[in-house]
Structures are given as C-alpha cells and as structure tokens.
Design an enzyme around this catalytic site. Structure first.
Site, PDB file in Angstrom:
ATOM      1  N   VAL A 205     -25.323  66.606  24.447  1.00 41.14           N
ATOM      2  CA  VAL A 205     -25.468  65.178  24.713  1.00 41.14           C
ATOM      3  C   VAL A 205     -24.929  64.499  23.457  1.00 41.14           C
ATOM      4  O   VAL A 205     -25.582  64.491  22.419  1.00 41.14           O
ATOM      5  CB  VAL A 205     -26.935  64.788  24.999  1.00 41.14           C
ATOM      6  CG1 VAL A 205     -27.076  63.289  25.153  1.00 41.14           C
ATOM      7  CG2 VAL A 205     -27.428  65.504  26.255  1.00 41.14           C
ATOM      8  N   PRO A 206     -23.695  63.982  23.534  1.00 41.36           N
ATOM      9  CA  PRO A 206     -22.909  63.630  22.340  1.00 41.36           C
ATOM     10  C   PRO A 206     -23.272  62.303  21.662  1.00 41.36           C
ATOM     11  O   PRO A 206     -22.529  61.328  21.731  1.00 41.36           O
ATOM     12  CB  PRO A 206     -21.484  63.587  22.887  1.00 41.36           C
ATOM     13  CG  PRO A 206     -21.660  63.116  24.303  1.00 41.36           C
ATOM     14  CD  PRO A 206     -22.930  63.766  24.771  1.00 41.36           C
ATOM     15  N   CYS A 207     -24.388  62.290  20.954  1.00 47.42           N
ATOM     16  CA  CYS A 207     -24.780  61.067  20.256  1.00 47.42           C
ATOM     17  C   CYS A 207     -23.789  60.691  19.157  1.00 47.42           C
ATOM     18  O   CYS A 207     -23.731  59.537  18.745  1.00 47.42           O
ATOM     19  CB  CYS A 207     -26.192  61.174  19.708  1.00 47.42           C
ATOM     20  SG  CYS A 207     -26.508  62.634  18.720  1.00 47.42           S
ATOM     21  N   HIS A 208     -22.970  61.640  18.721  1.00 50.10           N
ATOM     22  CA  HIS A 208     -21.966  61.335  17.695  1.00 50.10           C
ATOM     23  C   HIS A 208     -20.887  60.399  18.223  1.00 50.10           C
ATOM     24  O   HIS A 208     -20.139  59.828  17.446  1.00 50.10           O
ATOM     25  CB  HIS A 208     -21.342  62.619  17.139  1.00 50.10           C
ATOM     26  CG  HIS A 208     -20.544  63.402  18.125  1.00 50.10           C
ATOM     27  ND1 HIS A 208     -21.122  64.243  19.060  1.00 50.10           N
ATOM     28  CD2 HIS A 208     -19.207  63.478  18.328  1.00 50.10           C
ATOM     29  CE1 HIS A 208     -20.169  64.801  19.785  1.00 50.10           C
ATOM     30  NE2 HIS A 208     -18.992  64.351  19.366  1.00 50.10           N
TER      31      HIS A 208
END
Length: 124
Positions: free
Chosen positions: A56-59
């Site tokens: 889950v790409p919070c970046h």
C-alpha cells in the site's frame, strides 16, 4: 487486507485509494482528503500508521505544493531525514524525481482527482 494491527474503517478507505495510485505517479494529501471528505492531516495520520507498506504505497503521497512531504511519520527536516531519503529513493526508482529543495520536478507525475473519483465510482 490482513495485519496484526487493527485498522479503522477510515484507514481502510485511505489504503484502498493508495492502492489505486500507479507506480510512476503521485497524489497529494489534499487530493485524498477531498475524496474522503476529511482533512490532509487525517490522511497523513492514516499513512503514518500504514502497516501494509510498501504494498500500500504511502510513499506516493506528497504535499499539495509539490514538496516531498513526510514518510513513516517523519517530515523531511527532522534531525535524521533518513525516512524522507528512503521515500525519495522509492519514488526515483518509479521515475518520479524531485529537485534539491524536495519539490516535484514533473507535474505530469501527479495523478489527478478525477481518476480517483472514476475508480471510486467503479468500486462503489
């Protein structure tokens, strides 16, 4: 999603939106909060607690100004800056570059809100 940590229904919604952002694109805390009828700070709070990174790409979430923003609970100017360096590296691998001040170089890398609404409608 499975995790040993409990997540709230709000966090689940935030993470569902994050999974829609493709590699090579970024969104903003503001864009996500507009969709969720919440605030950029609430989105940041959910990202800070993301137990599913990097799947889950919070970046891929930056400030609405184009600034790199925080990562893993740190803002860039904290004493170590290590987490933001990691965020910059992850995004660079995906083709998203920032200048020496931490500003997004190519605005075409922003993934627009209309795409979120389109995806949200299809899922809803």
């Amino acid at each position: 999603m499975e995790s040993s940590r409990r997540i709230t229904p709000y966090q689940e919604k935030v993470y569902a939106l994050l999974r829609q952002i493709p590699a090579g694109k970024v969104s903003t805390y503001k864009q996500l909060s507009d969709i969720l009828d919440s605030s950029p700070r609430a989105v940041g709070g959910a990202l800070r607690k993301n137990p599913f990174a990097p799947e889950v790409p919070c970046h891929r979430v930056i400030a609405s100004t184009g600034y790199i923003g925080g990562f893993m609970g740190d803002w860039e100017k904290v004493p170590s800056g290590v987490n933001c360096d990691k965020k910059l590296q992850l995004l660079k691998k995906e083709g998203v570059d920032f200048d020496e001040r931490g500003m997004l170089k190519d605005k075409s890398r922003l993934w627009g809100i209309s795409r979120f609404k389109c995806q949200e409608t299809r899922q809803g």
